[in-house]
Design a protein around this motif. Structure first.
Motif, PDB file in Angstrom:
ATOM      1  N   GLU A  84       0.952  -1.628  -0.191  1.00  0.00           N
ATOM      2  CA  GLU A  84       0.079   0.034  -0.245  1.00  0.00           C
ATOM      3  C   GLU A  84       0.821   1.156  -0.274  1.00  0.00           C
ATOM      4  OE1 GLU A  84      -3.614   0.295   3.094  1.00  0.00           O
ATOM      5  OE2 GLU A  84      -2.855  -2.690   3.421  1.00  0.00           O
ATOM      6  N   ASN A  85       2.446   1.474   0.811  1.00  0.00           N
ATOM      7  CA  ASN A  85       3.083   2.327   1.208  1.00  0.00           C
ATOM      8  C   ASN A  85       3.542   2.653  -0.492  1.00  0.00           C
ATOM      9  OD1 ASN A  85       1.378   2.403   2.936  1.00  0.00           O
ATOM     10  ND2 ASN A  85       3.283   1.237   3.845  1.00  0.00           N
ATOM     11  N   THR A  86       3.980   1.952  -1.312  1.00  0.00           N
ATOM     12  CA  THR A  86       5.653   1.410  -1.946  1.00  0.00           C
ATOM     13  C   THR A  86       5.186   0.541  -3.209  1.00  0.00           C
ATOM     14  OG1 THR A  86       6.718   2.194  -0.543  1.00  0.00           O
ATOM     15  CG2 THR A  86       7.849   1.431  -2.430  1.00  0.00           C
ATOM     16  N   HIS A  87       4.765   1.051  -4.724  1.00  0.00           N
ATOM     17  CA  HIS A  87       5.412   0.014  -5.583  1.00  0.00           C
ATOM     18  C   HIS A  87       6.395   0.128  -5.733  1.00  0.00           C
ATOM     19  CE1 HIS A  87       1.356  -0.395  -6.591  1.00  0.00           C
ATOM     20  NE2 HIS A  87       0.724   1.167  -5.874  1.00  0.00           N
ATOM     21  N   ARG A  88       6.646  -0.854  -6.135  1.00  0.00           N
ATOM     22  CA  ARG A  88       8.573  -1.497  -6.836  1.00  0.00           C
ATOM     23  C   ARG A  88       8.766  -1.433  -7.685  1.00  0.00           C
ATOM     24  NH1 ARG A  88      11.167  -0.226  -1.846  1.00  0.00           N
ATOM     25  NH2 ARG A  88       9.972  -1.021  -0.106  1.00  0.00           N
ATOM     26  N   ASP A  89       8.422  -0.969  -9.004  1.00  0.00           N
ATOM     27  CA  ASP A  89       8.119  -0.920  -9.801  1.00  0.00           C
ATOM     28  C   ASP A  89       8.643   0.220 -10.243  1.00  0.00           C
ATOM     29  OD1 ASP A  89       6.301   1.367  -9.825  1.00  0.00           O
ATOM     30  OD2 ASP A  89       5.857   0.838 -11.843  1.00  0.00           O
ATOM     31  N   TRP A  90      10.416  -0.488 -10.148  1.00  0.00           N
ATOM     32  CA  TRP A  90      11.671   0.410 -10.679  1.00  0.00           C
ATOM     33  C   TRP A  90      11.962   0.305 -11.780  1.00  0.00           C
ATOM     34  CZ3 TRP A  90      14.613   3.925  -6.442  1.00  0.00           C
ATOM     35  CH2 TRP A  90      14.061   4.054  -5.666  1.00  0.00           C
ATOM     36  N   HIS A  91      11.545  -0.555 -12.784  1.00  0.00           N
ATOM     37  CA  HIS A  91      11.639  -1.325 -14.127  1.00  0.00           C
ATOM     38  C   HIS A  91      11.495  -0.146 -15.692  1.00  0.00           C
ATOM     39  CE1 HIS A  91       8.562  -3.694 -12.945  1.00  0.00           C
ATOM     40  NE2 HIS A  91       8.098  -3.448 -14.246  1.00  0.00           N
ATOM     41  N   LEU A  92      12.318  -0.325 -16.570  1.00  0.00           N
ATOM     42  CA  LEU A  92      11.636  -0.321 -18.086  1.00  0.00           C
ATOM     43  C   LEU A  92      10.301  -0.170 -17.791  1.00  0.00           C
ATOM     44  CD1 LEU A  92      12.406   1.793 -20.129  1.00  0.00           C
ATOM     45  CD2 LEU A  92      13.054  -0.445 -21.174  1.00  0.00           C
ATOM     46  N   HIS A  93       9.483   0.454 -18.666  1.00  0.00           N
ATOM     47  CA  HIS A  93       7.841   0.179 -18.899  1.00  0.00           C
ATOM     48  C   HIS A  93       8.329   0.244 -20.637  1.00  0.00           C
ATOM     49  CE1 HIS A  93       6.502   0.753 -14.904  1.00  0.00           C
ATOM     50  NE2 HIS A  93       6.339  -0.743 -15.248  1.00  0.00           N
ATOM     51  N   PHE A  94       7.980  -0.463 -21.050  1.00  0.00           N
ATOM     52  CA  PHE A  94       8.245  -0.563 -23.307  1.00  0.00           C
ATOM     53  C   PHE A  94       6.855  -1.377 -23.760  1.00  0.00           C
ATOM     54  CE2 PHE A  94      10.291  -2.359 -26.917  1.00  0.00           C
ATOM     55  CZ  PHE A  94      10.567  -1.226 -27.014  1.00  0.00           C
ATOM     56  N   TYR A  95       7.321   0.324 -24.578  1.00  0.00           N
ATOM     57  CA  TYR A  95       6.246   0.467 -25.382  1.00  0.00           C
ATOM     58  C   TYR A  95       6.355   0.025 -26.928  1.00  0.00           C
ATOM     59  CZ  TYR A  95       2.152   1.917 -28.331  1.00  0.00           C
ATOM     60  OH  TYR A  95       0.967   2.251 -29.397  1.00  0.00           O
ATOM     61  N   CYS A  96       5.930  -0.752 -27.512  1.00  0.00           N
ATOM     62  CA  CYS A  96       5.746  -1.487 -28.913  1.00  0.00           C
ATOM     63  C   CYS A  96       5.354  -0.819 -30.025  1.00  0.00           C
ATOM     64  CB  CYS A  96       6.300  -2.631 -29.532  1.00  0.00           C
ATOM     65  SG  CYS A  96       6.860  -3.018 -30.802  1.00  0.00           S
ATOM     66  N   LYS A  97       5.247   0.235 -30.893  1.00  0.00           N
ATOM     67  CA  LYS A  97       4.917   0.690 -31.393  1.00  0.00           C
ATOM     68  C   LYS A  97       4.194  -0.129 -32.922  1.00  0.00           C
ATOM     69  CE  LYS A  97       9.131   3.431 -32.794  1.00  0.00           C
ATOM     70  NZ  LYS A  97       9.449   4.644 -32.922  1.00  0.00           N
ATOM     71  N   ILE A  98       4.427  -1.140 -33.192  1.00  0.00           N
ATOM     72  CA  ILE A  98       4.138  -2.092 -33.573  1.00  0.00           C
ATOM     73  C   ILE A  98       3.187  -2.696 -33.539  1.00  0.00           C
ATOM     74  CG2 ILE A  98       4.890  -4.244 -35.496  1.00  0.00           C
ATOM     75  CD1 ILE A  98       7.988  -3.047 -36.700  1.00  0.00           C
ATOM     76  N   CYS A  99       3.348  -3.357 -32.164  1.00  0.00           N
ATOM     77  CA  CYS A  99       2.080  -4.206 -31.546  1.00  0.00           C
ATOM     78  C   CYS A  99       1.637  -3.507 -30.564  1.00  0.00           C
ATOM     79  CB  CYS A  99       3.229  -5.606 -31.534  1.00  0.00           C
ATOM     80  SG  CYS A  99       4.144  -5.314 -29.420  1.00  0.00           S
ATOM     81  N   LYS A 100       2.393  -2.830 -30.681  1.00  0.00           N
ATOM     82  CA  LYS A 100       1.722  -1.736 -29.517  1.00  0.00           C
ATOM     83  C   LYS A 100       0.805  -2.663 -28.260  1.00  0.00           C
ATOM     84  CE  LYS A 100       0.423   1.257 -32.559  1.00  0.00           C
ATOM     85  NZ  LYS A 100       1.008   1.459 -33.339  1.00  0.00           N
ATOM     86  N   GLN A 101       2.045  -3.255 -27.645  1.00  0.00           N
ATOM     87  CA  GLN A 101       1.839  -3.792 -26.528  1.00  0.00           C
ATOM     88  C   GLN A 101       3.040  -2.840 -26.043  1.00  0.00           C
ATOM     89  OE1 GLN A 101       0.607  -7.342 -25.206  1.00  0.00           O
ATOM     90  NE2 GLN A 101      -0.431  -7.577 -27.282  1.00  0.00           N
ATOM     91  N   THR A 102       2.536  -3.096 -24.467  1.00  0.00           N
ATOM     92  CA  THR A 102       3.159  -2.364 -23.068  1.00  0.00           C
ATOM     93  C   THR A 102       3.730  -3.879 -21.878  1.00  0.00           C
ATOM     94  OG1 THR A 102       2.574  -0.568 -23.686  1.00  0.00           O
ATOM     95  CG2 THR A 102       3.684  -1.246 -20.848  1.00  0.00           C
ATOM     96  N   THR A 103       5.159  -3.664 -22.609  1.00  0.00           N
ATOM     97  CA  THR A 103       5.824  -4.944 -20.512  1.00  0.00           C
ATOM     98  C   THR A 103       6.696  -3.730 -19.913  1.00  0.00           C
ATOM     99  OG1 THR A 103       7.274  -5.315 -22.787  1.00  0.00           O
ATOM    100  CG2 THR A 103       5.579  -6.706 -22.886  1.00  0.00           C
ATOM    101  N   CYS A 104       6.288  -5.011 -19.108  1.00  0.00           N
ATOM    102  CA  CYS A 104       7.677  -4.182 -17.883  1.00  0.00           C
ATOM    103  C   CYS A 104       8.940  -5.170 -18.537  1.00  0.00           C
ATOM    104  CB  CYS A 104       7.047  -5.205 -16.476  1.00  0.00           C
ATOM    105  SG  CYS A 104       5.692  -4.142 -16.419  1.00  0.00           S
ATOM    106  N   LYS A 105      10.142  -5.026 -18.820  1.00  0.00           N
ATOM    107  CA  LYS A 105      11.306  -5.020 -18.695  1.00  0.00           C
ATOM    108  C   LYS A 105      12.509  -5.022 -17.949  1.00  0.00           C
ATOM    109  CE  LYS A 105      10.964  -5.425 -23.032  1.00  0.00           C
ATOM    110  NZ  LYS A 105      10.572  -6.733 -23.752  1.00  0.00           N
ATOM    111  N   LYS A 106      11.870  -6.217 -16.804  1.00  0.00           N
ATOM    112  CA  LYS A 106      12.798  -6.175 -15.083  1.00  0.00           C
ATOM    113  C   LYS A 106      14.481  -6.157 -15.016  1.00  0.00           C
ATOM    114  CE  LYS A 106       8.582  -7.511 -13.379  1.00  0.00           C
ATOM    115  NZ  LYS A 106       7.298  -8.645 -13.095  1.00  0.00           N
ATOM    116  N   ASP A 107      14.490  -6.646 -16.530  1.00  0.00           N
ATOM    117  CA  ASP A 107      16.173  -6.435 -16.647  1.00  0.00           C
ATOM    118  C   ASP A 107      16.148  -5.500 -16.652  1.00  0.00           C
ATOM    119  OD1 ASP A 107      14.644  -6.414 -18.942  1.00  0.00           O
ATOM    120  OD2 ASP A 107      16.353  -7.553 -20.201  1.00  0.00           O
ATOM    121  N   ILE A 108      15.873  -3.901 -17.186  1.00  0.00           N
ATOM    122  CA  ILE A 108      16.543  -3.097 -17.228  1.00  0.00           C
ATOM    123  C   ILE A 108      15.577  -1.787 -15.716  1.00  0.00           C
ATOM    124  CG2 ILE A 108      16.788  -0.588 -18.434  1.00  0.00           C
ATOM    125  CD1 ILE A 108      16.820  -2.568 -20.703  1.00  0.00           C
ATOM    126  N   SER A 109      16.400  -1.420 -15.341  1.00  0.00           N
ATOM    127  CA  SER A 109      15.952  -1.187 -14.106  1.00  0.00           C
ATOM    128  C   SER A 109      16.951   0.095 -13.118  1.00  0.00           C
ATOM    129  CB  SER A 109      15.575  -2.539 -12.731  1.00  0.00           C
ATOM    130  OG  SER A 109      16.494  -2.545 -12.085  1.00  0.00           O
TER     131      SER A 109
END
Length: 141
Positions: A84-109
């Motif tokens: 409730e206090n902290t979101h630990r999503d300090w990774h890259l959120h990546f949007y693909c311009k072709i397939c229009k999908q947004t994914t989490c890239k946890k290896d880049i943070s």
């Protein structure tokens, strides 16, 4: 599976209603982040407001994190470390311009243990480009 979801919701101080269980189950099977409309399209008889409130409750309780993409908010299940206090999503959120999908890239943070004289509660780390799958398809053509 239903009991497991109920326990996860209870662990996050969230009452496990039928809709919350269904939305959690649906999101747990998704590889990419989804907008309210995309979630709503998978629940034929559900009320849009109920789904919206479910997603907002999940966000407040550290169950999902939201990703701002242009004028759209997308939602993705959080890792167990969020609360409730902290979101630990300090990774890259990546949007693909072709397939229009947004994914989490946890290896880049960002490192969570950065030494600063201030407290960071949230980082929005977002990039646009072409994902690995679309790049592969493009190279085959």
């Amino acid at each position: 599976m239903k009991e497991n979801i109920e326990n996860r919701l209870i662990d996050k101080n969230t009452k496990p209603t039928s809709m919350r269980i269904l939305v959690y189950d649906f999101l747990s099977n998704q590889k990419s982040a989804l907008s309210l409309s995309e979630v709503e399209n998978n629940f034929e008889n559900a009320d849009r407001i109920t789904i919206y409130r479910t997603l907002k409750t999940f966000e407040e309780k550290g169950i999902v994190h939201s990703i701002q993409e242009n004028n759209t908010t997308k939602y993705k299940l959080c890792d167990d470390g969020c609360n409730e206090n902290t979101h630990r999503d300090w990774h890259l959120h990546f949007y693909c311009k072709i397939c229009k999908q947004t994914t989490c890239k946890k290896d880049i943070s960002f490192p969570e243990n950065m030494k600063t004289s201030f407290r960071i509660d949230e980082i929005r780390f977002f990039a646009k480009g072409i994902c690995e799958n679309c790049l592969k398809e493009e190279s085959l053509q």
